[in-house]
Design an enzyme around this catalytic site. Sequence first.
Site, PDB file in Angstrom:
ATOM      1  N   LYS A 284      -3.711  -3.348  -9.263  1.00 34.06           N
ATOM      2  CA  LYS A 284      -3.879  -3.167  -7.820  1.00 34.06           C
ATOM      3  C   LYS A 284      -4.171  -1.680  -7.559  1.00 34.06           C
ATOM      4  O   LYS A 284      -3.489  -0.811  -8.082  1.00 34.06           O
ATOM      5  CB  LYS A 284      -2.583  -3.601  -7.118  1.00 34.06           C
ATOM      6  CG  LYS A 284      -2.741  -3.882  -5.649  1.00 34.06           C
ATOM      7  CD  LYS A 284      -1.646  -4.800  -5.136  1.00 34.06           C
ATOM      8  CE  LYS A 284      -1.825  -4.996  -3.645  1.00 34.06           C
ATOM      9  NZ  LYS A 284      -1.031  -6.079  -3.105  1.00 34.06           N
ATOM     10  N   GLU A 369       7.533 -19.206   3.647  1.00 30.55           N
ATOM     11  CA  GLU A 369       8.163 -19.203   4.968  1.00 30.55           C
ATOM     12  C   GLU A 369       8.981 -20.464   5.225  1.00 30.55           C
ATOM     13  O   GLU A 369      10.035 -20.399   5.872  1.00 30.55           O
ATOM     14  CB  GLU A 369       7.099 -19.032   6.055  1.00 30.55           C
ATOM     15  CG  GLU A 369       6.502 -17.633   6.165  1.00 30.55           C
ATOM     16  CD  GLU A 369       5.445 -17.321   5.112  1.00 30.55           C
ATOM     17  OE1 GLU A 369       5.090 -18.230   4.325  1.00 30.55           O
ATOM     18  OE2 GLU A 369       4.980 -16.172   5.071  1.00 30.55           O
ATOM     19  N   ARG A 397       4.093 -21.678  10.024  1.00 29.00           N
ATOM     20  CA  ARG A 397       4.293 -22.517   8.847  1.00 29.00           C
ATOM     21  C   ARG A 397       5.592 -23.315   8.918  1.00 29.00           C
ATOM     22  O   ARG A 397       5.744 -24.308   8.224  1.00 29.00           O
ATOM     23  CB  ARG A 397       4.410 -21.614   7.608  1.00 29.00           C
ATOM     24  CG  ARG A 397       3.144 -20.972   7.179  1.00 29.00           C
ATOM     25  CD  ARG A 397       2.675 -21.655   5.934  1.00 29.00           C
ATOM     26  NE  ARG A 397       1.262 -21.460   5.730  1.00 29.00           N
ATOM     27  CZ  ARG A 397       0.734 -20.948   4.640  1.00 29.00           C
ATOM     28  NH1 ARG A 397       1.518 -20.556   3.656  1.00 29.00           N
ATOM     29  NH2 ARG A 397      -0.567 -20.847   4.517  1.00 29.00           N
TER      30      ARG A 397
HETATM   31  C1  TPP Z   1       1.729 -17.317   4.748  1.00 27.86           C
HETATM   32  C2  TPP Z   1       1.572 -15.841   4.586  1.00 27.86           C
HETATM   33  N1  TPP Z   1       2.664 -15.061   4.502  1.00 27.86           N
HETATM   34  C3  TPP Z   1       2.532 -13.719   4.361  1.00 27.86           C
HETATM   35  C4  TPP Z   1       1.297 -13.151   4.294  1.00 27.86           C
HETATM   36  C5  TPP Z   1       1.155 -11.636   4.225  1.00 27.86           C
HETATM   37  N2  TPP Z   1       0.481 -11.204   2.997  1.00 27.86           N
HETATM   38  C6  TPP Z   1      -0.807 -10.859   2.981  1.00 27.86           C
HETATM   39  S1  TPP Z   1      -1.340 -10.408   1.484  1.00 27.86           S
HETATM   40  C7  TPP Z   1       0.188 -10.645   0.820  1.00 27.86           C
HETATM   41  C8  TPP Z   1       0.424 -10.374  -0.625  1.00 27.86           C
HETATM   42  C9  TPP Z   1      -0.557 -11.108  -1.439  1.00 27.86           C
HETATM   43  O1  TPP Z   1      -0.340 -10.815  -2.793  1.00 27.86           O
HETATM   44  P1  TPP Z   1      -1.250 -11.479  -3.884  1.00 27.86           P
HETATM   45  O2  TPP Z   1      -1.538 -12.889  -3.532  1.00 27.86           O
HETATM   46  O3  TPP Z   1      -0.629 -11.239  -5.195  1.00 27.86           O
HETATM   47  O4  TPP Z   1      -2.615 -10.698  -3.733  1.00 27.86           O
HETATM   48  P2  TPP Z   1      -2.872  -9.125  -3.965  1.00 27.86           P
HETATM   49  O5  TPP Z   1      -2.868  -8.506  -2.602  1.00 27.86           O
HETATM   50  O6  TPP Z   1      -1.790  -8.598  -4.839  1.00 27.86           O
HETATM   51  O7  TPP Z   1      -4.215  -9.070  -4.597  1.00 27.86           O
HETATM   52  C10 TPP Z   1       1.091 -11.076   1.783  1.00 27.86           C
HETATM   53  C11 TPP Z   1       2.518 -11.360   1.554  1.00 27.86           C
HETATM   54  C12 TPP Z   1       0.179 -14.000   4.411  1.00 27.86           C
HETATM   55  N3  TPP Z   1      -1.059 -13.522   4.403  1.00 27.86           N
HETATM   56  N4  TPP Z   1       0.337 -15.325   4.535  1.00 27.86           N
END
Ligand code: TPP
Length: 637
Positions: A284, A369, A397
């Site tokens: 990342k 959630e 959700r």
């Molecule tokens: C249902 C939901 N909960 C929380 C989020 C907030 N959120 C956006 S990106 C993220 C982390 C995503 O991590 P990952 O899937 O590993 O992707 P990366 O950003 O590390 O590439 C979160 C928690 C969301 N988008 N959707």
Amino acid sequence: MSDYQILSKIEKPEDLKGLTHKELRLLTKEIREYIIEHVSKTGGHLASNLGIVELTVALHRVFNSPKDKFIFDVGHQCYTHKILTGRKERFSTNRQLNGLSGFTRRYESEHDFVDAGHASTSISSALGILLGEELQGEFNYIIPVIGDASLTGGMAYEAMNHLGHLKKKMIVILNDNNMSIDSSVGAMSSNLSKLTTTKSYQRFKRFADWTMLHIPFIGKSFYAGVMRWKKSVKTFFYKSNIFTDLGIKYIGPIDGHNLNELERVLSRVKLLDEPVLIHIITKKGKGYEFAEKEPGKYHGVKPFNPEDGILKSGDNSVNYTDAFSSAINTLAERNNKIVAITAAMMSGTGLTSFFNKYPSRSFDVGITEEHAVTLASGFAISGLIPVVAIYSTFIQRSIDQIIHDIAIPGLQVIFALDRAGIVPADGEAHQGLFDIALLKSVPGIVIMAPSVKSEMDQMLNFAINYKGPTVIRYPKDSVLPERPEFSKPVVLGDGLLFKERDSKILIVTYGQMLQEAFDAKEILLKKDLDVDIYSMRFLTLYNKMDLASKFSQYSLIIVVEDGIIKGGVGEELGLLINSTYQLLYILGVDNSFLTHGTRKELKELCHTDSKSIAEFIIARTEEVNYKSMVERINAKW
Ligand SMILES: Cc1ncc(C[n+]2csc(CCOP(=O)(O)OP(=O)(O)O)c2C)c(N)n1
């Protein structure tokens, strides 16, 4: 653009196909520079996008978008995809009003297939598209790209369970950077890293590497052959894992920054006739040292200086997240029954200091959630006081869990709904417009909206002493300056009346929107029109008769919502204020989803900013029937 030697020539995915390896290396470097250049000005999701450049280029080279379809989970990592699919020139407008969305949007491009924003949906959407196309006699590659943290969400497993059962030819890409926004959590996360670090495999790898280096005169092709053999040995070590148990072939881990390797694997996997998950390892923030060092800080950023990575200081006023953070810390010191739960949004919801101070009372459950809410019901049953801090958009959700597991048994669970109301920059999927409408109809839930910091303290304290479910909802904005009226104790159902003279016009609102009402009053005073202002504090009407009589002296009532009009506070008030000499109007988000822009711009778009409120009131007072109403109401008094 002229500084970008290769990128300047790329208008569409086909332009990538004839590039040499040297040009591709330069291209990935230029894409990173382009992203940094623009995100440093507009703000946006930086670290995730820097980590997925090679994978996106490889996908567009090996497959044919838009016939083949890439479904980016959440969609926050789609910047390279946008840049390569004809949206490069507009990238400077990312997340701005009327500009590009920061997520994939169907209306924006034929290369975007889902309106993404919420996590863990990609495999379900992809499988639906695949089955739908198949039923219509077509086959294209449908490729969900899901991050390791998004893989913590239950929907991802529901979809993989279905995919493995159907045995459809689909390639799922797991982009594993071992990070969510904060650190990745949960058993799945540690199991994924085990896939890359099994001791027996590491021992074998060391042995194979040593042997290779110490056998003299090995030719290139022999070495390549052995490397291929090594890969299959690796698969042997991982014969069984959660994916294979679900009926999905596992391939990996693959270095996600090695473009050649990615293309080689994708080209081969294309030929397999079964569901496959390719596990790729990425960093990342790759290529930008500040983001590599602190990927959490650079996940979603405001504008920054690209030279030193220093984020530009915005306004330093206290926002509602800070107010919640301070309130929960203060109360938790006195009451050790308070536990805090977040669904992968510890820093976003202001829980970092609570987690540091009270690790044993802190639970980051990942992007789950639904689980977070039912987990909270269990804590409440056990006698603790759970505070679930969640963004308004993500509570969508958990509506069933709230009704079924919390409201029906009437459990004491406190919801701190951050990013409620109009949300800046992220657009439709992240707006917090629906929480009031969704939750107000559930019997027994008390919903509150603080305007100032002291009200946040009072409301959280109220919730901690209230034996039932409560919701405190607040936007991404600064808290209002304190006024003496706010010190009035928070009592169930009571609001605050701001009244100086006797006006026949009342603005009813709540939370941060009170500031718009105060400012509208200033504008109206300059036109010799005075208004009274009522802050609801509680968004469900309790003492209805009392409220009806309080409001009966007003001939014109304007309700200003921070959310969708349908099912909001105004509609419930409308049922109360239905006498012939009173007019009630509601301003808010009118039966539509709301795009991206600043909170100020979006309020203007919905006519809920102070100027629009004042203009609306002036226009109504100029209407003939309003004048006659005033006469009638005056006659009545
Ligand atoms: C249902 C939901 N909960 C929380 C989020 C907030 N959120 C956006 S990106 C993220 C982390 C995503 O991590 P990952 O899937 O590993 O992707 P990366 O950003 O590390 O590439 C979160 C928690 C969301 N988008 N959707």
